[in-house]
Design an enzyme around this catalytic site. Sequence first.
Site, PDB file in Angstrom:
ATOM      1  N   HIS A   1     -35.387 -68.413  18.896  1.00  0.00           N
ATOM      2  CA  HIS A   1     -36.756 -68.427  19.432  1.00  0.00           C
ATOM      3  C   HIS A   1     -36.652 -68.431  20.952  1.00  0.00           C
ATOM      4  O   HIS A   1     -35.865 -69.197  21.528  1.00  0.00           O
ATOM      5  CB  HIS A   1     -37.512 -69.667  18.984  1.00  0.00           C
ATOM      6  CG  HIS A   1     -38.836 -69.836  19.677  1.00  0.00           C
ATOM      7  ND1 HIS A   1     -39.776 -68.838  19.758  1.00  0.00           N
ATOM      8  CD2 HIS A   1     -39.367 -70.905  20.339  1.00  0.00           C
ATOM      9  CE1 HIS A   1     -40.831 -69.280  20.429  1.00  0.00           C
ATOM     10  NE2 HIS A   1     -40.606 -70.515  20.806  1.00  0.00           N
TER      11      HIS A   1
ATOM     12  N   HIS B   1     -39.087 -67.493  24.831  1.00  0.00           N
ATOM     13  CA  HIS B   1     -40.356 -67.158  25.479  1.00  0.00           C
ATOM     14  C   HIS B   1     -40.119 -66.005  26.447  1.00  0.00           C
ATOM     15  O   HIS B   1     -40.634 -65.977  27.547  1.00  0.00           O
ATOM     16  CB  HIS B   1     -40.928 -68.377  26.213  1.00  0.00           C
ATOM     17  CG  HIS B   1     -41.509 -69.386  25.284  1.00  0.00           C
ATOM     18  ND1 HIS B   1     -42.742 -69.949  25.454  1.00  0.00           N
ATOM     19  CD2 HIS B   1     -41.025 -69.943  24.155  1.00  0.00           C
ATOM     20  CE1 HIS B   1     -42.999 -70.791  24.480  1.00  0.00           C
ATOM     21  NE2 HIS B   1     -41.969 -70.797  23.669  1.00  0.00           N
TER      22      HIS B   1
ATOM     23  N   ASP C   1     -32.943 -48.071  16.595  1.00  0.00           N
ATOM     24  CA  ASP C   1     -31.546 -48.477  16.347  1.00  0.00           C
ATOM     25  C   ASP C   1     -31.456 -49.887  15.760  1.00  0.00           C
ATOM     26  O   ASP C   1     -30.485 -50.222  15.079  1.00  0.00           O
ATOM     27  CB  ASP C   1     -30.758 -48.452  17.660  1.00  0.00           C
ATOM     28  CG  ASP C   1     -30.297 -47.040  18.026  1.00  0.00           C
ATOM     29  OD1 ASP C   1     -30.002 -46.824  19.217  1.00  0.00           O
ATOM     30  OD2 ASP C   1     -30.238 -46.183  17.128  1.00  0.00           O
TER      31      ASP C   1
ATOM     32  N   HIS D   1     -47.911 -67.234  21.167  1.00  0.00           N
ATOM     33  CA  HIS D   1     -46.736 -68.096  21.338  1.00  0.00           C
ATOM     34  C   HIS D   1     -45.554 -67.263  21.818  1.00  0.00           C
ATOM     35  O   HIS D   1     -45.324 -67.171  23.023  1.00  0.00           O
ATOM     36  CB  HIS D   1     -46.437 -68.796  20.018  1.00  0.00           C
ATOM     37  CG  HIS D   1     -45.349 -69.811  20.115  1.00  0.00           C
ATOM     38  ND1 HIS D   1     -45.079 -70.716  19.117  1.00  0.00           N
ATOM     39  CD2 HIS D   1     -44.445 -70.080  21.094  1.00  0.00           C
ATOM     40  CE1 HIS D   1     -44.072 -71.483  19.467  1.00  0.00           C
ATOM     41  NE2 HIS D   1     -43.657 -71.116  20.668  1.00  0.00           N
TER      42      HIS D   1
ATOM     43  N   TYR E   1     -22.221 -45.208  13.023  1.00  0.00           N
ATOM     44  CA  TYR E   1     -22.184 -45.449  14.477  1.00  0.00           C
ATOM     45  C   TYR E   1     -21.009 -46.363  14.814  1.00  0.00           C
ATOM     46  O   TYR E   1     -20.647 -47.240  14.017  1.00  0.00           O
ATOM     47  CB  TYR E   1     -23.492 -46.117  14.899  1.00  0.00           C
ATOM     48  CG  TYR E   1     -23.573 -46.414  16.375  1.00  0.00           C
ATOM     49  CD1 TYR E   1     -23.121 -47.644  16.874  1.00  0.00           C
ATOM     50  CD2 TYR E   1     -24.055 -45.479  17.275  1.00  0.00           C
ATOM     51  CE1 TYR E   1     -23.170 -47.925  18.234  1.00  0.00           C
ATOM     52  CE2 TYR E   1     -24.104 -45.752  18.636  1.00  0.00           C
ATOM     53  CZ  TYR E   1     -23.668 -46.984  19.111  1.00  0.00           C
ATOM     54  OH  TYR E   1     -23.728 -47.258  20.449  1.00  0.00           O
TER      55      TYR E   1
END
Length: 242
Positions: free
Chosen positions: A94, A96, A119, A170, A228
């Site tokens: 998580h 910001h 991708d 958020h 790839y």
Amino acid sequence: MLDKLKQEVYDANMRLPQLDLVTFTWGNVSGIDRDQGLFVIKPSGVDYGDLKPSDMVVVNLKGEVVEGNLNPSSDTPTHTVLYNEFPTIGGIVHTHSPWAVSFAEAGIDVPALGTTHADTFYGDVPVSDALTQAEIENAYEENTGKVIVRTFNERHLDPEAVPAVLVRQHGPFTWGATPDKAVYNAKVLEVVAEMDYHALQLTRDNCRVPQYLLDKHYYRKHGNGAYYGQTNAQSQNHAKHQ
Ligand SMILES: O=C(CO)[C@@H](O)[C@@H](O)COP(=O)(O)O
């Protein structure tokens, strides 16, 4: 307990400031040992510069701390919901990060406009509904996880194909097979959010990638037909001759 995972999660947390994905103590990374049903997460409010691997907190899948002297991240209930509801993920991030947060605050998906996006994400990165006042005032972080799961269920999204979400008002949560992969996905999301912002400033025309280009780029790097990069043998051979 889980010293190797603590080191892995510590290393992944330290990549957040290295990759310019966090300011101050915002953000956190966790990683799970599925065999033991335990995950390790960054302690709450601890500056990245003061962090040690031994500071990581061990939590079970009920969200209970089983080892650690520090309080776990305030987002631990969110990580707990995601580990329970998305059984194949091994790490969660998580942040910001500002470009992804801009889309979360505007209530706009990060659309699949180019191959850079394709991708990593097999389609738009969804923005969730806003949490209701009741969901915020009671069990906020757990409800944040539930809103993420509800978004994926209602939009019939595969969390492996789109390992990211924007929690409205958020910010982003990303995940992956490992904590490091979850960090990689967090950085890609931030980069493509910035690219999308500028593309959407340059044109109001529909500039979404066509399905065939999305398929080509996504499946070139993912799934059975992926080709790839290097095979493991080639990579090991290359590393040997450094
Ligand atoms: O989203 C927020 C704050 O809005 C939190 O995730 C962020 O500050 C990190 O909190 P923790 O230090 O992990 O408890």
